[in-house]
Each structure stands twice: as structure tokens, then as C-alpha cells.
Design a protein around this motif. Structure first.
Motif, PDB file in Angstrom:
ATOM      1  N   VAL A   1     -12.442  43.685   6.429  1.00 58.25           N
ATOM      2  CA  VAL A   1     -13.577  44.089   7.254  1.00 58.25           C
ATOM      3  C   VAL A   1     -13.036  43.666   8.549  1.00 58.25           C
ATOM      4  N   PRO A   2     -12.786  44.290   9.708  1.00 61.57           N
ATOM      5  CA  PRO A   2     -12.171  43.913  10.864  1.00 61.57           C
ATOM      6  C   PRO A   2     -12.964  42.475  11.262  1.00 61.57           C
ATOM      7  N   ALA A   3     -12.137  41.663  11.635  1.00 60.45           N
ATOM      8  CA  ALA A   3     -12.599  40.165  12.084  1.00 60.45           C
ATOM      9  C   ALA A   3     -13.639  40.297  13.245  1.00 60.45           C
ATOM     10  N   LEU A   4     -13.382  41.244  14.074  1.00 55.73           N
ATOM     11  CA  LEU A   4     -14.314  41.182  15.262  1.00 55.73           C
ATOM     12  C   LEU A   4     -15.860  41.514  14.910  1.00 55.73           C
ATOM     13  N   LEU A   5     -15.859  42.244  13.889  1.00 60.40           N
ATOM     14  CA  LEU A   5     -17.417  42.672  13.363  1.00 60.40           C
ATOM     15  C   LEU A   5     -17.971  41.622  12.661  1.00 60.40           C
ATOM     16  N   THR A   6     -17.248  40.695  12.048  1.00 63.60           N
ATOM     17  CA  THR A   6     -17.907  39.760  11.077  1.00 63.60           C
ATOM     18  C   THR A   6     -19.298  39.062  11.665  1.00 63.60           C
ATOM     19  N   GLU A   7     -19.192  38.660  12.791  1.00 65.52           N
ATOM     20  CA  GLU A   7     -20.299  37.953  13.544  1.00 65.52           C
ATOM     21  C   GLU A   7     -21.450  38.839  13.454  1.00 65.52           C
ATOM     22  N   TRP A   8     -21.205  40.069  14.144  1.00 68.14           N
ATOM     23  CA  TRP A   8     -22.704  40.950  14.243  1.00 68.14           C
ATOM     24  C   TRP A   8     -23.107  41.600  12.807  1.00 68.14           C
ATOM     25  N   LEU A   9     -22.187  41.686  11.886  1.00 65.87           N
ATOM     26  CA  LEU A   9     -22.561  41.938  10.365  1.00 65.87           C
ATOM     27  C   LEU A   9     -23.344  40.919   9.816  1.00 65.87           C
ATOM     28  N   ASN A  10     -22.724  39.694  10.022  1.00 67.09           N
ATOM     29  CA  ASN A  10     -23.539  38.572   9.464  1.00 67.09           C
ATOM     30  C   ASN A  10     -24.820  38.381  10.180  1.00 67.09           C
ATOM     31  N   ALA A  11     -25.099  38.995  11.123  1.00 67.09           N
ATOM     32  CA  ALA A  11     -26.354  38.677  11.875  1.00 67.09           C
ATOM     33  C   ALA A  11     -27.455  39.849  11.338  1.00 67.09           C
TER      34      ALA A  11
ATOM     35  N   VAL B   1     -20.100  51.754   7.857  1.00 66.71           N
ATOM     36  CA  VAL B   1     -19.096  52.407   7.713  1.00 66.71           C
ATOM     37  C   VAL B   1     -18.212  51.681   8.644  1.00 66.71           C
ATOM     38  N   VAL B   2     -17.289  51.185   8.176  1.00 69.70           N
ATOM     39  CA  VAL B   2     -15.973  50.266   9.336  1.00 69.70           C
ATOM     40  C   VAL B   2     -14.610  50.720   8.498  1.00 69.70           C
ATOM     41  N   PRO B   3     -13.821  50.740   9.545  1.00 76.38           N
ATOM     42  CA  PRO B   3     -12.268  50.836   9.300  1.00 76.38           C
ATOM     43  C   PRO B   3     -11.757  49.461   8.543  1.00 76.38           C
ATOM     44  N   VAL B   4     -10.790  49.534   7.816  1.00 73.73           N
ATOM     45  CA  VAL B   4     -10.043  48.434   7.062  1.00 73.73           C
ATOM     46  C   VAL B   4      -8.813  48.052   8.147  1.00 73.73           C
ATOM     47  N   TYR B   5      -8.987  46.529   8.380  1.00 74.34           N
ATOM     48  CA  TYR B   5      -7.929  45.965   9.068  1.00 74.34           C
ATOM     49  C   TYR B   5      -7.372  44.956   8.291  1.00 74.34           C
ATOM     50  N   MET B   6      -5.884  44.911   8.048  1.00 72.68           N
ATOM     51  CA  MET B   6      -5.374  44.021   7.070  1.00 72.68           C
ATOM     52  C   MET B   6      -5.903  43.869   5.595  1.00 72.68           C
TER      53      MET B   6
ATOM     54  N   PRO C   1     -11.997  34.631  -3.511  1.00 76.44           N
ATOM     55  CA  PRO C   1     -11.632  34.469  -2.114  1.00 76.44           C
ATOM     56  C   PRO C   1     -10.631  35.549  -1.869  1.00 76.44           C
ATOM     57  N   TYR C   2     -10.936  36.261  -0.796  1.00 76.85           N
ATOM     58  CA  TYR C   2     -10.023  37.353  -0.190  1.00 76.85           C
ATOM     59  C   TYR C   2      -8.540  36.943  -0.060  1.00 76.85           C
ATOM     60  N   THR C   3      -7.777  38.019  -0.445  1.00 76.63           N
ATOM     61  CA  THR C   3      -6.314  37.769  -0.389  1.00 76.63           C
ATOM     62  C   THR C   3      -5.659  37.503   0.884  1.00 76.63           C
ATOM     63  N   ARG C   4      -6.277  38.374   1.799  1.00 72.22           N
ATOM     64  CA  ARG C   4      -5.185  38.105   3.181  1.00 72.22           C
ATOM     65  C   ARG C   4      -6.357  37.385   4.489  1.00 72.22           C
ATOM     66  N   ASP C   5      -5.510  37.307   5.277  1.00 73.50           N
ATOM     67  CA  ASP C   5      -6.304  36.440   6.287  1.00 73.50           C
ATOM     68  C   ASP C   5      -6.530  37.722   7.416  1.00 73.50           C
ATOM     69  N   SER C   6      -7.849  37.484   7.754  1.00 72.90           N
ATOM     70  CA  SER C   6      -8.392  38.842   8.777  1.00 72.90           C
ATOM     71  C   SER C   6      -7.648  38.480  10.058  1.00 72.90           C
ATOM     72  N   LYS C   7      -7.308  37.603  10.609  1.00 71.72           N
ATOM     73  CA  LYS C   7      -6.868  37.275  11.929  1.00 71.72           C
ATOM     74  C   LYS C   7      -5.737  38.138  12.389  1.00 71.72           C
ATOM     75  N   LEU C   8      -5.758  38.842  13.375  1.00 69.42           N
ATOM     76  CA  LEU C   8      -4.796  39.834  13.895  1.00 69.42           C
ATOM     77  C   LEU C   8      -3.651  38.959  14.768  1.00 69.42           C
ATOM     78  N   TRP C   9      -2.635  39.928  14.708  1.00 68.87           N
ATOM     79  CA  TRP C   9      -1.510  39.201  15.807  1.00 68.87           C
ATOM     80  C   TRP C   9      -1.858  39.382  17.205  1.00 68.87           C
ATOM     81  N   THR C  10      -1.254  38.633  18.155  1.00 68.10           N
ATOM     82  CA  THR C  10      -1.218  38.757  19.523  1.00 68.10           C
ATOM     83  C   THR C  10      -0.009  39.162  19.899  1.00 68.10           C
ATOM     84  N   VAL C  11       0.000  40.342  20.296  1.00 64.75           N
ATOM     85  CA  VAL C  11       1.300  41.259  20.422  1.00 64.75           C
ATOM     86  C   VAL C  11       1.171  42.111  21.880  1.00 64.75           C
ATOM     87  N   ASP C  12       2.282  42.040  22.538  1.00 63.78           N
ATOM     88  CA  ASP C  12       2.412  43.055  23.504  1.00 63.78           C
ATOM     89  C   ASP C  12       3.174  44.230  22.883  1.00 63.78           C
TER      90      ASP C  12
END
Ligand SMILES: Cc1cc2nc3c(=O)[nH]c(=O)nc-3n(C[C@H](O)[C@H](O)[C@H](O)COP(=O)(O)O)c2cc1C
Length: 266
Positions: free
Chosen positions: A67-77, A59-64, A176-187
């Protein structure tokens, strides 16, 4: 299939995904339940192995819309040798776009057999009392739905004798997925003088982006804007400052007032 052992995996910076995950598990009502909370960076250091004799629920939240990009490495393993698998996404009442399909594709590539999928609604990470978005979700009805979904999963498993009998579960989304999963760098976080430097914000940050000695210091390169530090601050000392994230919260509050409903695919 007699499925008495469940591995419940979830990532949940602000708690809504965890709440949905637990209700689904309650509905499945297995003999043994292992919860694997992958929210903290340490928890994502261990890879997960599962077998055909257990049920995996992810179970994961939706980001953009992904799947949150942060998780793809762990999930793919994941090593999920023929493990019957349930894929669930939780989104903030805007849209889940390709996230459920992406999660299903990842677990399939790792050897899991998707047997059921679902999308639930959780209060948006960017929601606040001034700009509520899906406030209070998942609510009582969402959680009853999640428990009923859990019961349907159990019934489906009981109705088959092997995972080879499971046919493809169709879910919305395009590849192919519609959106880029890269998040913004933002203050985007303001810290006021109510902050006591208790360090909880650093503890709950899923990427260790908040300095544990000085809570105002945030590494924007690794911050995923999940808002766990804002929502968990016991002093309410953290808030959004004018930024693209605040602009997004204004848009979400204006455009997505109509409550969306949970969907399940079995
Ligand atoms: C960076 C980011 C991007 C998000 N993108 C979406 C989105 O595309 N669609 C949506 O409906 N909600 C989106 N959300 C909201 C979360 O999916 C939602 O609030 C979810 O319930 C958060 O889970 P949690 O409480 O377990 O952290 C986003 C949240 C964040 C932080």
C-alpha cells in the motif's frame, strides 16, 4: 443486509485506480454513493468515520508491492466500526505482492469487516508511448469484470443478515511484508521549453512536491514518483530523464509484457 449507502475511497494520481473504483461502484449500484478522493493532500486532512449501516470500498494503487506509504497514516486513522468493507488494489502488471493483504489488515485493525477483496491491473505509472507497460488498462474487459465484482458484492450482502456471518476472506500475501514501502529519493523529471507554467502539474501532485510558480522545481524528498505531473501535462512538456525510474520503466517494458488478469476474492 440491505446496503443502500456506499462510501467509495480512492487514491489515484494517474487515474486508473479511480476508473476501477467507479466501475465497482456501478456494479454495486447503491441508493447513495459518496466518493472520497484522497489523492490531494487536503483530502487526507479529514479522518473518515463509517458505520455498520454502510459499505466502505477502499481502492488504492500498489507501490513496491505494498500500500503506498503516503496513505498508511490516513488509512490507519479510519474509524470503521463494524463496517462491511471491500479492499481493492490496482497494479501495473508486475505484481501486487503483499499490498492486498496489507490493505485488508489495515481496515481490519480500524474496525472494518472485509467482505470482498480484489486486484485489478492499471497502466503502469512509469508507462509511456516509448516504453508502454499495461498500456490502456483497465480496458473494457477489466471494467466489465469490475462491474460484475460489484454485483457479486451486492449479492453477498443480500445473502447475509449481519456482518457477524462473514467468514475471513483469504487473499495472497505474507506478513511480515516482504518489501520495504519506503520509496526512492530521485531526480527523474525533465521539463522542456514547451512548459507554459500553467501550474496544473503542481495542482495534480498528491504531495505538493511541485512548485506552483516554477514547475521545474520538484521537492525530491516528498515526490513519490507517481508521474501524475508527467501524464497530466497539457503541453507534454514533462518526461522521464535517464534515472533509476527510467531504468525501471525499461525493465518493466521488457519483463512484464504478458497481460495479467483481475482476481477477486469473496
Ligand atoms: C512508486 C511506484 C511503485 C509501483 N510499484 C508497483 C508494483 O510493485 N507492482 C506493480 O505491478 N505496479 C506498481 N506500480 C504501478 C501502479 O501500481 C499502477 O500503475 C497503478 O495503476 C497506478 O494507479 P493510478 O493510475 O491510480 O495512479 C508502481 C507505481 C509507482 C508510482
Amino acid at each position: 443486509m440491505n446496503m443502500e449507502s456506499v462510501k467509495l475511497v480512492y487514491f489515484s494520481p494517474t487515474g486508473t485506480t479511480k476508473t476501477v473504483a467507479r466501475s465497482i461502484a456501478q456494479g454495486i449500484n447503491p441508493g447513495s454513493l459518496e466518493s472520497i478522493d484522497i489523492t490531494s493532500p487536503d483530502a487526507r486532512k479529514q479522518p473518515l468515520l463509517t458505520s455498520e449501516n454502510e459499505l466502505l470500498v477502499v481502492v488504492v494503487p500498489v507501490y513496491m508491492g505494498r500500500v503506498p506509504a503516503l496513505l498508511t497514516e490516513w488509512l490507519n486513522a479510519l474509524q470503521a466500526h463494524d463496517t462491511p468493507t471491500v479492499c481493492v488494489v490496482v497494479y501495473g502488471n508486475r505484481a501486487y505482492e503483499d499490498a492486498l493483504l496489507e490493505l485488508k489488515n489495515i481496515v481490519t485493525k480500524c474496525g472494518g469487516i472485509p467482505i470482498a477483496c480484489a486486484a485489478y491491473i492499471g497502466e503502469h505509472s512509469f508507462s509511456s508511448s516509448e516504453r508502454p507497460v499495461a498500456q490502456g488498462r483497465p480496458d473494457k474487459d477489466d471494467l466489465s469484470h469490475a462491474e460484475a465484482f460489484g454485483r457479486k458484492i451486492r449479492e453477498k450482502l443480500e445473502s447475509i443478515s449481519s456482518v457477524s456471518q462473514v467468514s475471513d476472506v483469504h487473499v495472497p500475501g505474507v506478513y511480515p511484508y516482504t518489501r520495504d514501502s519506503k520509496l526512492w529519493t530521485v531526480d527523474f523529471i525533465a521539463v522542456n521549453d514547451q512548459c507554459t507554467q500553467c501550474g496544473l502539474c503542481a495542482e495534480v501532485c498528491p504531495t505538493s512536491a511541485v512548485d506552483s510558480q516554477n514547475s521545474s522545481l520538484i521537492n525530491q524528498e516528498i515526490c513519490i514518483t507517481c508521474c501524475a505531473c508527467i501524464k497530466n501535462c497539457p503541453q507534454n512538456a514533462r518526461s522521464m530523464k535517464p534515472s533509476p525510474v527510467m531504468d525501471a520503466s525499461i525493465r518493466l517494458n521488457t519483463l512484464f509484457k504478458e497481460p495479467k488478469q483481475p482476481e477477486c476474492f469473496l
